[in-house]
Scaffold this motif. Structure first.
Motif, short mmCIF file in Angstrom:
data_model
loop_
_atom_site.label_atom_id
_atom_site.label_comp_id
_atom_site.label_asym_id
_atom_site.label_seq_id
_atom_site.Cartn_x
_atom_site.Cartn_y
_atom_site.Cartn_z
N ILE A 272 -12.37 3.48 10.63
CA ILE A 272 -12.12 2.15 11.17
C ILE A 272 -11.12 2.20 12.32
CG2 ILE A 272 -11.16 -0.13 10.65
CD1 ILE A 272 -12.43 0.08 7.87
N GLU A 273 -10.06 2.97 12.16
CA GLU A 273 -9.10 3.07 13.26
C GLU A 273 -9.73 3.74 14.48
OE1 GLU A 273 -4.62 2.65 12.21
OE2 GLU A 273 -5.27 4.65 11.62
N ALA A 274 -10.56 4.77 14.26
CA ALA A 274 -11.22 5.42 15.40
C ALA A 274 -12.10 4.43 16.15
CB ALA A 274 -12.04 6.61 14.92
N PHE A 275 -12.80 3.57 15.43
CA PHE A 275 -13.71 2.63 16.08
C PHE A 275 -12.98 1.50 16.78
CE2 PHE A 275 -16.80 -0.87 16.25
CZ PHE A 275 -17.80 -0.23 16.97
N THR A 276 -11.77 1.19 16.34
CA THR A 276 -11.04 0.05 16.91
C THR A 276 -9.88 0.49 17.79
OG1 THR A 276 -9.68 -0.13 14.90
CG2 THR A 276 -11.65 -1.51 15.02
N THR A 277 -9.76 1.77 18.11
CA THR A 277 -8.68 2.19 19.00
C THR A 277 -8.85 1.60 20.39
OG1 THR A 277 -9.91 4.21 19.53
CG2 THR A 277 -8.17 4.40 17.88
N LEU B 64 -19.20 8.46 22.20
CA LEU B 64 -19.56 9.45 21.20
C LEU B 64 -18.77 9.27 19.91
CD1 LEU B 64 -19.99 12.53 23.53
CD2 LEU B 64 -21.78 11.41 22.20
N SER B 65 -17.49 8.93 20.03
CA SER B 65 -16.70 8.68 18.81
C SER B 65 -17.19 7.44 18.09
CB SER B 65 -15.21 8.57 19.14
OG SER B 65 -14.93 7.43 19.91
N ASP B 66 -17.65 6.44 18.83
CA ASP B 66 -18.18 5.23 18.20
C ASP B 66 -19.39 5.54 17.31
OD1 ASP B 66 -16.26 3.63 19.31
OD2 ASP B 66 -17.60 2.57 20.68
N LEU B 67 -20.25 6.44 17.77
CA LEU B 67 -21.44 6.78 16.99
C LEU B 67 -21.06 7.34 15.63
CD1 LEU B 67 -23.74 8.49 19.66
CD2 LEU B 67 -24.09 6.25 18.59
N THR B 68 -20.15 8.31 15.63
CA THR B 68 -19.76 8.93 14.36
C THR B 68 -18.90 8.00 13.51
OG1 THR B 68 -18.02 10.06 15.61
CG2 THR B 68 -20.00 11.33 15.08
N ALA B 69 -18.07 7.17 14.15
CA ALA B 69 -17.23 6.25 13.39
C ALA B 69 -18.06 5.22 12.64
CB ALA B 69 -16.24 5.54 14.33
N LEU B 70 -19.02 4.61 13.32
CA LEU B 70 -19.85 3.60 12.64
C LEU B 70 -20.69 4.21 11.53
CD1 LEU B 70 -21.12 1.25 15.51
CD2 LEU B 70 -19.58 0.67 13.61
N ALA B 71 -21.25 5.40 11.78
CA ALA B 71 -22.02 6.06 10.73
C ALA B 71 -21.12 6.39 9.54
CB ALA B 71 -22.67 7.33 11.28
N ALA B 72 -19.88 6.82 9.81
CA ALA B 72 -18.94 7.11 8.73
C ALA B 72 -18.63 5.87 7.91
CB ALA B 72 -17.65 7.70 9.31
N ILE B 73 -18.38 4.75 8.59
CA ILE B 73 -18.06 3.50 7.90
C ILE B 73 -19.22 3.10 6.99
CG2 ILE B 73 -17.65 1.02 8.23
CD1 ILE B 73 -16.22 1.86 10.90
N GLU B 74 -20.44 3.24 7.47
CA GLU B 74 -21.61 2.87 6.68
C GLU B 74 -21.71 3.75 5.42
OE1 GLU B 74 -26.49 2.58 7.11
OE2 GLU B 74 -25.22 2.80 8.89
N HIS B 75 -21.56 5.06 5.58
CA HIS B 75 -21.68 5.96 4.42
C HIS B 75 -20.54 5.74 3.43
CE1 HIS B 75 -25.13 8.51 5.37
NE2 HIS B 75 -24.76 8.46 6.63
N ILE B 76 -19.32 5.61 3.92
CA ILE B 76 -18.17 5.44 3.03
C ILE B 76 -18.22 4.08 2.34
CG2 ILE B 76 -15.65 5.28 2.92
CD1 ILE B 76 -15.64 7.25 5.35
#
Length: 416
Positions: free
Chosen positions: A200-205, A226-238
């Motif tokens: 969440i912090e990575a996506f909202t920095t 590129l960081s947004d792609l992995t951050a959103l996917a991480a949020i969905e999985h977690i």
């Protein structure tokens, strides 16, 4: 709008059940003398013994250091460095939680360039490539297996400090969800909460205006494509697996999605960076002696409320990824629904509703705010500008467990 993206990653990432046995050939391809860094609990584990046997069968000599302690006191690295040097290590394997992997990174630096460790604190202080590091997490949290940072607890400073350099990214990350099956519920919760905050912090920095020098001047360079792609996917999985992994620890799907989410979150914040939750946690953890994941998670709802005026649209996208009830709502209502969804999830896994409930004394609030502001590499990432006055207000609200007026707060030194 001009697009900009940066990705930094291990040369190899192997993910999936049973992939832990890939470590034998991975180690053999990198050297002949493998120094294994772990803790006493894992040393006694049957799965660990099987890995050691497989590594030796591949023709790799192995020496083991199991003296790593939780939260990684810098002092516990000294003996490891001495033993690694005496062994003549040419590859380092960090296996365990984030402290073990961070320890492997730090030991690799010291074996390569010498002491003191403090000379590498900060950004870009590691002079070049270190001995190759293989990272194998046994919990789903720090993402250290893919990040350019190692965090140690420095007794002289009474705080955790970071070493940040692209040279710290492990050569190979091997992520086997089966290694997390025995992870206790409390550790699952706290490490999982840490991973959620990373994403969440990575996506909202804050997003910087990029130049050709940006990737060379900043280890953590802010929100990007590129960081947004992995951050959103991480949020969905977690978001889909954290509660289940805590309440039903034998759920293999939940365990796999949690580990995958933590890996993606590490890739996201390893480039974008984290912000005010992590800045505040360093002094909070020093005063309360509580797990890192607990502190950053306790701060998260308050940070989101503080940042909503500058990151509202991003927070709504976080809510969508989490499955919060945001459909058809205006931005303000959707942000509030997202924060409430986060509060509910954190409450279910045992995160306190305030810093007071964590044991932070009211007398320590000013000290906490002042030391939080000292983490300049994190403060600069916050989407809403924050000065000492604002940090004091934010820490005070989190201590009281009241986020109602955070968005309306206005500092005397900058406008909302």
């Amino acid at each position: 709008m001009r697009m900009f993206g940066v990705s930094r990653s291990p040369r190899n990432i192997m993910f999936g059940a049973g992939q832990r046995f890939a470590v034998a050939k991975s180690a053999a391809s990198l050297g002949k003398r493998l120094f294994v860094v772990t803790d006493a609990r894992l040393e006694a584990d049957r799965q660990f013994a099987e890995l050691v046997e497989a590594i030796r069968a591949a023709g790799v000599e192995l020496a083991l250091y199991s003296g790593i302690k939780p939260e990684l006191p810098a002092a516990c690295l000294t003996k490891g460095v001495a033993e690694g040097k005496a062994f003549g290590a040419d590859v380092v394997l960090g296996i365990g939680g984030g402290s073990c992997i961070d320890a492997a990174k730090a030991i690799a630096i010291l074996l390569s360039y010498g002491e003191p460790l403090s000379s590498y604190y900060g950004e870009f202080k590691v002079p070049g490539p270190t001995l190759p590091v293989i990272a194998m997490p046994t919990s789903s949290g720090t993402g250290s297996e893919v990040t350019p940072v190692a965090v140690v607890a420095d007794a002289e400073r009474d705080l955790k400090v970071g070493i940040a350099s692209p040279y710290l990214i492990p050569h190979t990350a091997i992520c086997d969800p089966e290694l997390t099956y025995s992870c206790p519920p409390e550790l699952t919760a706290m490490s999982g909460a840490d991973a959620l905050v990373h994403a969440i912090e990575a996506f909202t920095t804050a997003k910087r205006t990029p130049t050709a020098e940006t990737a060379h001047e900043h280890v953590f360079l802010g929100k990007n494509e590129l960081s947004d792609l992995t951050a959103l996917a991480a949020i969905e999985h977690i978001g889909a697996s954290l509660e289940r992994a805590c309440t039903s620890p034998n759920d293999e799907t939940a365990r796999s999605r949690m580990m995958f989410g933590a890996l993606l979150a590490g890739q996201a914040f390893g480039v974008a960076g984290t912000s005010v939750c992590h800045a505040a946690q360093y002094p909070i953890g020093a005063k309360t002696h509580t797990p890192h994941g607990l502190g950053v998670a306790a701060m998260l709802p308050f940070a989101l409320a503080f940042n909503r005026s500058h990151a509202g649209a991003d927070i709504v996208r976080v809510g969508c990824a989490l499955g919060a009830d945001v459909a058809g709502r205006g931005e303000d209502a959707a942000v509030e629904a997202t924060i409430q969804h986060v509060e509910r999830l954190l409450g279910v896994i045992g995160v306190p509703v305030s810093l007071a409930a964590m044991g932070l004394s009211e007398a320590d609030l000013d000290w906490t705010a002042e030391h939080a502001m000292a983490s300049a590499r994190l403060i600069k990432n916050n989407p809403r500008p924050i000065d000492l006055e604002a940090m004091r207000y934010l820490i005070g609200a989190a201590h009281a467990g009241d986020r109602s007026n955070l968005n309306a707060f206005q500092s005397q030194t900058y406008a909302v």
